[in-house]
Design an enzyme around this catalytic site. Structure first.
Site, short mmCIF file in Angstrom:
data_model
loop_
_atom_site.label_atom_id
_atom_site.label_comp_id
_atom_site.label_asym_id
_atom_site.label_seq_id
_atom_site.Cartn_x
_atom_site.Cartn_y
_atom_site.Cartn_z
CG ASP A 39 81.80 66.22 2.68
OD1 ASP A 39 81.55 64.97 3.31
OD2 ASP A 39 82.17 67.27 2.92
CE1 TYR A 67 89.49 67.90 7.65
CE2 TYR A 67 89.73 68.90 9.52
CZ TYR A 67 88.96 67.74 8.81
OH TYR A 67 88.16 66.96 9.35
CG ASP A 81 80.88 71.26 -1.00
OD1 ASP A 81 79.89 71.18 -1.84
OD2 ASP A 81 80.93 70.45 -0.75
NE ARG A 176 80.52 69.12 3.74
CZ ARG A 176 79.56 69.51 3.88
NH1 ARG A 176 77.86 70.01 3.42
NH2 ARG A 176 78.54 67.98 4.36
#
Length: 308
Positions: A39, A67, A81, A176
């Site tokens: 993203d 991540y 988010d 997210r």
């Protein structure tokens, strides 16, 4: 034309498509792709495929990712988010122990509902296109796998409602959405406040270059020294090496039986392997299949040996 794997440390504000477009201009090369979309707000490891390596896109995209993410509790947005429109705000009473206690529910093989702001297609339309028009449609939850989901040590100065997480997961996992769902499980809602990909397959941040570093290497005509070979994407697969007869058969697009190999063995039926010619050059990804006359041989799945 460059052939190989470039690991980009994608900066915030770039879509993966934007990053590839910028590199296309910097390298003056059209044949560039990427594996594993990030993203715009996310940073970190973006696997960039150059030249013949673009043929490895499916395999590279399917590898597991790692991540670090920041979970913000008490805030629910339409994008899941902090870049989205705030839909709900709630007081936060959950602390580290409460967050840690719910994480096992989101670990292992789970089902996840893709967010509306995503590239998933429903009836031929991207969900984010529909979401931008204010529409919400029914989606099917998908099977994903989260190998690791843990709470990281608290950083000095971190707001009380923010928590740092580390996740190792399969292709198709939306971090997210994990943040959103963790917030829902805690009863106060949540969203993702930051995301950094630190690993994709075998590639880590230590392998990654910024745009500035790439520009400096280009000026020194030294970028090629920082590329990974195409076969590094397939390092999890067994390898075989052809003999002289095998080289001839590779040129004709034929299959390889055990007698055409000087090293390695035909893998079990259906499995993949890396195929190198007799001189050690990577030439293809093969797949073991049953022969009509019986027995198993290696057939070409992806050819990397032909000229562009």
């Amino acid at each position: 034309m460059l052939n190989g794997i470039l690991i980009l440390d994608k900066p915030q504000g770039f879509t993966s498509h934007d990053a590839v477009a910028k590199l296309r201009g910097m390298l003056r090369q059209k044949k560039i792709g990427h594996a594993g979309t990030l993203d715009p707000m996310a940073t970190g490891v973006l696997v960039v495929l150059l030249g013949k390596a673009t043929r490895a896109s499916d395999h590279a995209s399917g590898q597991r990712k790692e991540y670090t993410a920041r979970l913000r509790l008490g805030l629910v947005t339409d994008t899941q988010d902090i870049t989205g429109t705030v839909l709900e705000e709630h007081p936060v009473q959950a602390g580290e122990e409460a967050v840690r206690a719910v994480l096992p529910a989101f670990t292992g093989g789970i089902r996840q509902l893709p967010p509306m702001y995503s590239a998933v297609q429903v009836n031929g339309r991207r969900l984010y296109d529909l979401a931008r028009r204010g529409l919400e449609v029914e989606r099917q939850s998908r099977d994903i796998s989260v190998d690791t989901l843990e709470l990281l040590p608290r950083q000095p100065g971190l707001p009380p409602r923010d928590f740092d997480l580390r996740a190792v997961c399969s292709k198709g996992t939306y971090i997210r959405t994990l943040c959103h769902d963790i917030g829902a499980a805690l009863g106060c809602g949540g969203c993702m406040a930051a995301l950094r990909r630190v690993r994709s397959g075998r590639f880590t941040l230590e392998d990654a270059l910024t745009f500035e570093e790439i520009s400096a290497l280009l000026a020194e005509n030294a970028l090629e020294s920082r590329l990974f070979p195409t076969d590094s994407v397939f390092s999890d697969l067994p390898e075989v090496r052809l003999n002289a007869e095998g080289d001839i058969r590779a040129g004709h697009g034929s299959f390889f039986a055990e007698k055409h190999l000087q090293a390695g063995a035909v893998p079990p039926q259906g499995e993949l392997c890396r195929v190198y010619d007799s001189g050690g050059a990577f030439c293809q990804i093969g797949q073991a299949r049953e022969l009509d006359r019986g027995g198993t041989a290696i057939f070409c799945k992806i050819n990397f040996g032909s000229k562009e």
